[in-house]
Scaffold this motif. Structure first.
Motif, short mmCIF file in Angstrom:
data_model
loop_
_atom_site.label_atom_id
_atom_site.label_comp_id
_atom_site.label_asym_id
_atom_site.label_seq_id
_atom_site.Cartn_x
_atom_site.Cartn_y
_atom_site.Cartn_z
N PRO A 437 0.84 -1.21 0.00
CA PRO A 437 0.00 0.00 0.00
C PRO A 437 0.88 1.26 0.00
O PRO A 437 1.88 1.34 0.71
CB PRO A 437 -0.78 -0.12 1.31
CG PRO A 437 -0.81 -1.58 1.60
CD PRO A 437 0.51 -2.11 1.11
N GLY A 438 0.51 2.21 -0.83
CA GLY A 438 1.32 3.41 -0.98
C GLY A 438 2.40 3.27 -2.04
O GLY A 438 3.09 4.23 -2.35
N GLY A 439 2.54 2.05 -2.60
CA GLY A 439 3.52 1.81 -3.64
C GLY A 439 3.01 2.20 -5.02
O GLY A 439 1.82 2.50 -5.21
N TYR A 440 3.90 2.17 -6.02
CA TYR A 440 3.59 2.69 -7.35
C TYR A 440 3.79 1.62 -8.44
O TYR A 440 4.63 0.72 -8.30
CB TYR A 440 4.51 3.86 -7.70
CG TYR A 440 4.45 5.01 -6.74
CD1 TYR A 440 3.57 6.07 -6.92
CD2 TYR A 440 5.32 5.06 -5.63
CE1 TYR A 440 3.54 7.15 -6.04
CE2 TYR A 440 5.29 6.13 -4.75
CZ TYR A 440 4.40 7.16 -4.95
OH TYR A 440 4.37 8.22 -4.08
N ILE A 441 3.03 1.77 -9.52
CA ILE A 441 3.38 1.11 -10.77
C ILE A 441 3.59 2.20 -11.82
O ILE A 441 2.94 3.25 -11.79
CB ILE A 441 2.33 0.11 -11.27
CG1 ILE A 441 1.01 0.81 -11.63
CG2 ILE A 441 2.11 -1.00 -10.26
CD1 ILE A 441 0.07 -0.07 -12.44
N VAL A 442 4.54 1.96 -12.72
CA VAL A 442 4.74 2.82 -13.88
C VAL A 442 4.66 1.94 -15.11
O VAL A 442 5.46 1.01 -15.27
CB VAL A 442 6.10 3.54 -13.84
CG1 VAL A 442 6.26 4.42 -15.08
CG2 VAL A 442 6.25 4.37 -12.58
N VAL A 443 3.66 2.20 -15.95
CA VAL A 443 3.48 1.43 -17.17
C VAL A 443 3.67 2.37 -18.35
O VAL A 443 2.88 3.31 -18.54
CB VAL A 443 2.08 0.78 -17.23
CG1 VAL A 443 1.90 0.04 -18.56
CG2 VAL A 443 1.87 -0.17 -16.06
N GLN A 444 4.73 2.12 -19.12
CA GLN A 444 4.91 2.87 -20.36
C GLN A 444 4.36 2.01 -21.49
O GLN A 444 4.84 0.90 -21.72
CB GLN A 444 6.38 3.20 -20.61
CG GLN A 444 6.58 4.06 -21.86
CD GLN A 444 8.04 4.30 -22.21
OE1 GLN A 444 8.93 3.73 -21.59
NE2 GLN A 444 8.28 5.14 -23.20
N ASP A 445 3.34 2.51 -22.18
CA ASP A 445 2.71 1.70 -23.23
C ASP A 445 1.86 2.61 -24.10
O ASP A 445 1.78 3.84 -23.86
CB ASP A 445 1.86 0.58 -22.62
CG ASP A 445 2.06 -0.74 -23.34
OD1 ASP A 445 1.91 -0.75 -24.57
OD2 ASP A 445 2.39 -1.75 -22.68
N ASN A 446 1.20 2.02 -25.10
CA ASN A 446 0.33 2.82 -25.95
C ASN A 446 -1.04 3.01 -25.29
O ASN A 446 -1.37 2.34 -24.31
CB ASN A 446 0.21 2.19 -27.34
CG ASN A 446 -0.34 0.78 -27.30
OD1 ASN A 446 -1.32 0.51 -26.58
ND2 ASN A 446 0.27 -0.13 -28.04
N LEU A 447 -1.83 3.93 -25.84
CA LEU A 447 -3.12 4.26 -25.23
C LEU A 447 -4.08 3.09 -25.23
O LEU A 447 -4.92 2.95 -24.32
CB LEU A 447 -3.74 5.46 -25.94
CG LEU A 447 -3.34 6.84 -25.41
CD1 LEU A 447 -3.99 7.93 -26.24
CD2 LEU A 447 -3.73 7.00 -23.95
N PHE A 471 2.73 7.27 -20.25
CA PHE A 471 3.23 6.84 -18.93
C PHE A 471 2.06 6.83 -17.95
O PHE A 471 1.59 7.90 -17.52
CB PHE A 471 4.32 7.79 -18.42
CG PHE A 471 5.58 7.77 -19.23
CD1 PHE A 471 6.56 6.81 -19.00
CD2 PHE A 471 5.79 8.72 -20.22
CE1 PHE A 471 7.73 6.80 -19.76
CE2 PHE A 471 6.95 8.72 -20.98
CZ PHE A 471 7.93 7.75 -20.74
N LEU A 472 1.60 5.65 -17.60
CA LEU A 472 0.54 5.51 -16.62
C LEU A 472 1.16 5.25 -15.26
O LEU A 472 1.91 4.27 -15.08
CB LEU A 472 -0.38 4.34 -16.99
CG LEU A 472 -1.53 4.06 -16.00
CD1 LEU A 472 -2.53 5.21 -15.99
CD2 LEU A 472 -2.22 2.74 -16.36
N VAL A 473 0.90 6.13 -14.29
CA VAL A 473 1.41 5.97 -12.94
C VAL A 473 0.23 5.64 -12.02
O VAL A 473 -0.74 6.41 -11.95
CB VAL A 473 2.12 7.24 -12.44
CG1 VAL A 473 2.63 7.05 -11.01
CG2 VAL A 473 3.28 7.60 -13.37
N GLY A 474 0.31 4.51 -11.35
CA GLY A 474 -0.73 4.11 -10.42
C GLY A 474 -0.18 4.05 -9.01
O GLY A 474 0.96 3.60 -8.81
N LYS A 475 -0.96 4.52 -8.06
CA LYS A 475 -0.56 4.43 -6.65
C LYS A 475 -1.60 3.60 -5.91
O LYS A 475 -2.79 3.91 -5.92
CB LYS A 475 -0.45 5.82 -6.03
CG LYS A 475 0.05 5.78 -4.58
CD LYS A 475 0.24 7.18 -4.00
CE LYS A 475 0.81 7.12 -2.59
NZ LYS A 475 0.99 8.46 -2.00
#
Length: 488
Positions: A437-447, A471-475
């Motif tokens: 919890p509180g961690g991140y994902i970074v997904v670089q990809d197409n729309l 760049f999709l950043v999820g927390k």
């Protein structure tokens, strides 16, 4: 050990792992190396079992790691320095950079070597001592669940500079010596094996029988003893060295047993591959030349890796990749993405290629686990040549780690291949499991891919931001569904 090996559920579970009562955001590095919140890993069994060996103690709200161990009578710092005095060639952090610690306990050996610019892959099975690897990862020390049982370890051939075993409870001569033959596969030519165990320094019948078996087995694979000694507390160790040339293999007396592996066995085929009775070949390039040892750290991080392809353009591609990640991390990841890097320690690059992302983070207090998926070209040897660590994995399966053990997961143009092999929902559920919890994902990809992932992550109550449509950043938050709650 077969019952402690990897056994993945089929089909993958689509349930969410609950949080332990009283869970809190982990302590930041380097404080986390020495203490973690007890409620985050409420496992008192190891505290009681090892209370006389100073591995771990409970102190109020914390579990404290004093740096002791079964073989570290004077503490792990003294033990680490003792190894280097015994064999100065080791040169921690310069010549020896990448280590595998077999049966690592709570990984204090690897944790304290970080101060010497050494990165250690610590591994142990899930056993009666409870979650040792979970302790290690909570501390911010690289580690993975694994065991030498019936299948090869998920590492490439000729990868590690040094392998360490302090009372690691592996019977190296079992099943015709298969465990030691597997161990021989993964250090680079000229690499070392440090064995600190009772057969080295005790003279009772049982230990001496084990020692005699080890002498015979190491001779049969051309390992030579380069040091054997006792420390001030009476603990002994022996250091073996793997040959740098295959010339010894043809001169063995016992009918050249164990036999050399066939070249057709493949360079780095170790995913779900049974242990073998053969002796792995030393690596050569396309011209038949033996590989050299990487240049000293830290130059090896950005120098041409010995295992890099000799095909035209390979060197240029490697240097371009290194520059690309250096610029991208500096310009975008550290400044423009909604990430609090001061809260990040354990990073996983889910599709690491040459390890450029991890290399670009090298000056930050983070440690990256580089993953090479089994369905992409195998570049894991290059990552180890650079002085970084990693594993093979199939992202259509569960990862061999505990829940909530990573702070940031990074994926680059990976999901298109995955969606052709498995359901993206299974991958997201697994990412949710291993991210705290509180961690991140970074997904670089197409729309197109980002639009597939976003509704799933929203349904898990993650906060999302999108940068430049790629760049999709999820927390991840602390939300978990309550009993009877349904979520579309």
């Amino acid at each position: 050990m077969e019952h402690r090996e990897r056994h993945c559920p089929d089909p993958n579970p689509r349930c969410l792992v609950p949080l332990p009562s009283g869970y809190r955001i982990p302590l930041p590095w380097p404080k986390s190396r020495d203490m973690v919140w007890y409620n985050n890993v409420p496992h008192p069994k190891l505290v009681e079992y090892k209370k006389d060996q100073n591995w771990v103690r409970k102190s109020g709200e914390f579990l404290v790691f004093p740096g002791g161990g079964t073989q570290f009578k004077d503490g792990v710092i003294s033990y680490v320095e003792f190894i280097e005095r015994t064999l100065p060639t080791v040169e921690w952090g310069r010549h020896i950079r990448v280590i595998l610690d077999v049966g690592c306990g709570v990984a204090s050996f690897g944790g304290y070597l970080l101060d010497k610019n050494v990165i250690t892959m610590s591994f142990a099975p899930k056993d009666e001592h409870e979650a040792q690897i979970q302790f290690a990862l909570k501390r911010g020390i690289p580690a993975t669940l694994s065991v030498i049982g019936t299948k090869k370890l998920t590492f490439p051939d000729n990868a590690y500079d040094l392998i360490h075993c302090a009372r690691c409870r592996v019977h190296w001569d079992a099943d015709g010596g298969k465990p030691l033959l597997e161990l021989n596969r993964i250090p680079r030519p000229g690499g070392f094996f440090v064995w600190s165990a009772t057969p080295v320094y005790r003279d009772n019948e049982r230990d001496q029988n084990i020692w005699k078996a080890m002498v015979a087995l190491t001779k049969s694979i051309c390992w030579k003893v380069v040091a054997r000694t006792l420390d001030s507390s009476g603990i002994g160790l022996v250091i073996y060295q793997k040959p740098v040339s295959p010339s010894c293999y043809d001169k063995r007396k016992n009918n050249n047993y164990p036999p050399l592996c066939d070249q057709k066995d493949g360079k780095n085929s170790s995913w779900y591959v049974p242990l073998s009775h053969c002796l792995s070949l030393l690596p050569v390039d396309s011209m038949g030349n033996l590989f050299s040892w990487p240049v000293p750290w830290p130059k090896r991080l950005s120098s041409k890796p010995p295992s890099l392809s000799t095909e035209s353009g390979a060197v240029e591609m490697f240097y371009e990749d290194t520059k690309h990640w250096s610029d991208l991390v500096s310009d975008v990841y550290l400044n423009d993405l909604a990430i609090n890097w001061s809260s990040v320690r354990n990073v996983m690059d889910m599709n690491a290629h040459y390890g450029g992302f991890a290399a670009a983070l090298i000056d930050l207090p983070v440690r990256a686990m580089n993953v090479i998926p089994i369905d992409v070209p195998d570049t894991l040897s290059i990552i180890f040549d650079r002085g970084l660590i990693g594993i093979y994995h199939d992202w259509c399966e569960s990862l061999n780690t505990y829940p909530r053990t990573y702070d940031l997961l990074h994926s680059r143009f990976q999901f298109r291949n995955l969606t052709q092999r498995c359901d993206v929902l299974d991958v997201i559920v697994e990412m949710d499991r291993i991210l705290r919890p509180g961690g991140y994902i970074v997904v670089q990809d197409n729309l197109e891919i980002i639009n597939k992932l976003s509704p799933i992550l929203h349904s898990l109550h993650w906060s999302l931001t999108l940068y430049k449509d790629q760049f999709l950043v999820g927390k991840k938050g602390f939300w978990r569904p309550t009993f009877g709650e349904t979520k579309s």
